[in-house]
Design a protein around this motif. Structure first.
Motif, short mmCIF file in Angstrom:
data_model
loop_
_atom_site.label_atom_id
_atom_site.label_comp_id
_atom_site.label_asym_id
_atom_site.label_seq_id
_atom_site.Cartn_x
_atom_site.Cartn_y
_atom_site.Cartn_z
N ASP A 1 -11.42 0.16 9.13
CA ASP A 1 -10.99 -1.18 9.30
C ASP A 1 -10.99 -2.06 8.23
OD1 ASP A 1 -10.93 -0.45 12.08
OD2 ASP A 1 -12.38 -1.90 12.81
N LYS A 2 -10.53 -3.30 7.85
CA LYS A 2 -10.74 -4.21 6.97
C LYS A 2 -12.19 -4.73 7.19
CE LYS A 2 -8.91 -8.39 4.85
NZ LYS A 2 -8.13 -9.63 5.21
N TYR B 1 -13.13 -10.59 1.06
CA TYR B 1 -12.21 -10.12 1.77
C TYR B 1 -12.02 -11.46 2.92
CZ TYR B 1 -11.85 -5.36 0.43
OH TYR B 1 -11.89 -4.29 -0.44
N ASN C 1 -16.56 -6.29 10.44
CA ASN C 1 -15.20 -6.91 10.25
C ASN C 1 -14.84 -8.15 10.55
OD1 ASN C 1 -15.07 -6.63 13.21
ND2 ASN C 1 -13.68 -4.75 12.93
N LYS C 2 -13.75 -8.59 11.18
CA LYS C 2 -13.31 -9.80 11.60
C LYS C 2 -14.15 -10.21 12.98
CE LYS C 2 -9.51 -13.00 12.33
NZ LYS C 2 -8.04 -12.97 12.45
N ASP D 1 -9.84 -0.51 -3.47
CA ASP D 1 -10.82 -1.63 -4.13
C ASP D 1 -12.10 -1.09 -4.39
OD1 ASP D 1 -8.84 -3.40 -3.43
OD2 ASP D 1 -9.64 -4.07 -1.54
N ASN E 1 -16.18 -1.20 1.00
CA ASN E 1 -15.37 -1.69 1.83
C ASN E 1 -15.32 -0.34 2.83
OD1 ASN E 1 -13.22 0.24 1.40
ND2 ASN E 1 -12.90 -1.02 -0.61
N LYS F 1 -12.80 1.82 3.82
CA LYS F 1 -11.68 2.54 3.85
C LYS F 1 -12.47 3.90 3.30
CE LYS F 1 -8.95 -0.51 4.87
NZ LYS F 1 -7.74 -0.53 6.22
#
Length: 256
Positions: free
Chosen positions: A26-27, A59, A93-94, A122, A127, A129
């Motif tokens: 996820d972001k 982010y 995450n968000k 990045d 993060n 990923k």
């Protein structure tokens, strides 16, 4: 195989518990902290939270109450009467904050680093990923092996840790495309100068020691990199780093 003591996820807005999601891919960002002992200690706790919040802001995932909510959820999920030897992971995450606790296994001196061609997205940030890296790590015994991430014939970091290279009593670190973690910064302050430079795979035979440093690996001495026939020549700096690290654990304040 990883053994989890706890896996929980919560909504940002309400802190209501929802079905667990590890959030990999996820972001978002995460941090992994070493939690140990009874009474409970969390090593480098404030630095981990500071770095997590910093990455969230980059982010644009940070909210007014994010840090407060993370601290609240950590406190909710830690049993101060329990003896810990675990890794505490916070992923954000968000929409969700996830908290998990897994066993920490002590790395062995017979330890191999497997080189793979991969640079994290990045890389200066922690993060989420990590799916390709996890694909490799899930096939390994993390007490005896890790992956070394390589890009353009240079070695960067491991799948779990920063990497330091010792040559002629000098400490070297890759200069870019790495996340300089909390344990890395601790040793930089403690030991002084770390020489930042590109570490070419072709130059690894020049180094006497290769060390992994991080929350899970603590201080781990690499014995071999089998595909290039590299073999450890010394344990001198491993012993120095290990001694500093153990002293820091003994000084670590009790989590309250």
């Amino acid at each position: 195989m990883v053994t989890y003591l706890l896996k929980k996820s919560y909504q940002h807005k309400t802190l209501k518990e929802v079905n667990f999601k590890d959030l990999w891919g996820d972001k978002g960002v995460f941090t992994t902290m070493r939690i140990l002992g009874k009474p409970t200690k969390i090593l480098f706790f404030k630095d981990h939270i500071k770095n997590l919040v910093k990455s969230l802001k980059v982010y644009k995932l940070h909210r007014v109450n994010t840090e407060k909510n993370i601290l609240k959820l950590i406190k909710l999920n830690i049993d101060v009467t329990k003896y810990y030897n675990h890794l505490l992971r916070i992923a954000v995450n968000k929409k969700i904050i996830s908290v998990s606790l897994r066993d920490r296994k002590t790395p062995k001196l017979k330890f191999n680093l497997k080189l793979i061609n991969h640079k994290r997205i990045d890389p200066e940030l922690k993060n989420l990923k990590y799916k390709l890296i996890l694909k490799h790590l899930n096939k390994m015994d993390n007490t005896t092996s890790d992956v070394g991430l390589c890009f353009q014939k240079k070695i960067l970091e491991s799948g779990t840790s920063n990497i330091l290279f010792i040559k002629e009593n000098k400490i070297h670190s890759p200069s870019k495309n790495i996340y300089k973690g909390v344990t890395y910064n601790f040793f930089k302050k403690k030991l002084g100068k770390i020489i930042n430079k590109d570490i070419l795979i072709s130059s690894l035979s020049d180094y006497d020691e290769i060390l992994l440093i991080g929350s899970g690996k603590a201080v781990t001495s690499v014995e071999t990199i089998k595909e290039i026939k590299w073999k450890r020549k010394s344990l001198k700096y491993y012993k120095i780093f290990h001694n500093f690290y153990e002293k820091e654990i003994s000084k670590c304040s009790i989590y309250r």
